[in-house]
Motif scaffolding. Sequence first.
Motif, mmCIF file in Angstrom:
data_model
loop_
_atom_site.group_PDB
_atom_site.id
_atom_site.type_symbol
_atom_site.label_atom_id
_atom_site.label_comp_id
_atom_site.label_asym_id
_atom_site.label_seq_id
_atom_site.Cartn_x
_atom_site.Cartn_y
_atom_site.Cartn_z
ATOM 1 N N PRO A 40 0.805 -1.227 0.000
ATOM 2 C CA PRO A 40 0.000 0.000 0.000
ATOM 3 C C PRO A 40 0.833 1.270 0.000
ATOM 4 N N TYR A 41 2.075 1.184 0.468
ATOM 5 C CA TYR A 41 2.934 2.365 0.506
ATOM 6 C C TYR A 41 3.279 2.868 -0.896
ATOM 7 N N GLY A 52 10.084 3.354 -2.054
ATOM 8 C CA GLY A 52 9.438 2.120 -2.476
ATOM 9 C C GLY A 52 9.464 1.925 -3.981
ATOM 10 N N TRP A 53 9.228 3.007 -4.722
ATOM 11 C CA TRP A 53 9.258 2.875 -6.179
ATOM 12 C C TRP A 53 10.672 2.686 -6.707
ATOM 13 N N ALA A 54 11.657 3.270 -6.038
ATOM 14 C CA ALA A 54 13.048 3.011 -6.425
ATOM 15 C C ALA A 54 13.396 1.544 -6.190
ATOM 16 N N GLN A 55 12.908 0.997 -5.094
ATOM 17 C CA GLN A 55 13.125 -0.419 -4.804
ATOM 18 C C GLN A 55 12.456 -1.295 -5.857
ATOM 19 N N LEU A 99 14.189 -11.189 -2.825
ATOM 20 C CA LEU A 99 14.193 -9.731 -2.969
ATOM 21 C C LEU A 99 12.765 -9.188 -2.986
ATOM 22 N N VAL A 100 11.890 -9.865 -3.711
ATOM 23 C CA VAL A 100 10.495 -9.424 -3.758
ATOM 24 C C VAL A 100 9.846 -9.558 -2.391
ATOM 25 N N GLY A 104 9.897 -3.371 0.777
ATOM 26 C CA GLY A 104 9.136 -2.596 1.746
ATOM 27 C C GLY A 104 10.015 -2.086 2.869
ATOM 28 N N PRO A 105 9.453 -1.301 3.774
ATOM 29 C CA PRO A 105 10.254 -0.689 4.839
ATOM 30 C C PRO A 105 10.575 -1.617 6.004
#
Length: 218
Positions: A40-41, A52-55, A99-100, A104-105
């Motif tokens: 959701p983040y 999050g989008w960079a990850q 990795l997937v 997230g944080p």
Amino acid sequence: MTLFRERAKDTLPTILLTLASIIQALSLEFFWNRISDEAPYLWESGPFFWSGWAQCASVFIGILVIWIYYASLVMRLRWVPRVRDSVIPFVFGISEFALVETMGPHALSAWFLLFGFVFAFAAWSSHTTFERARLEDENAVFFAGTKPTPLAQHGPQLIPTALLWAFAWMASLVNPESGVILACMWIAAAFVLMQLWLQGVYWQRTLAFDDQPPEDDT
């Protein structure tokens, strides 16, 4: 033995490419399910939004790079894979799934450690494959003018590994929503984007070999 070697050079790399393609497809499906249902983040404005989008970009491009690497390797070179070569796609696949799963944080240190491992493992697998490909006469043009220098050819791959592991240490000390993590994430994305660019450069160099006319022996 010679007949078996010729058959192995013709069929086994293609089988490995097919296996890698299946694993990459499964990784992409897992990745999509993760970002669409469990992240959701990514879809709400918040302090971890850009990190999050960079990850996500890092993981997605990484999956593409691994498939492109296998595809270009099969098209550029001929070699006799060993049994351990059939295990390498699974190691990449498990690493991608991990990795997937750690996106997230909540598990940043583990994610950076895994990402660094992928770079190191890719350097090792690339080196071992090129070592065997160098022994085949069919690849003489590709390796012409180059010497087997593992550190010079693959050592730089360890620089991202070292930095990503340093990021893992920093992630254990700072808030996941801090600007430090944001910078680390985008640097990680830049590392894997550079790998994508390098694959394109290597492919163009391979095409250039085919453009060279054969020498006239007369």
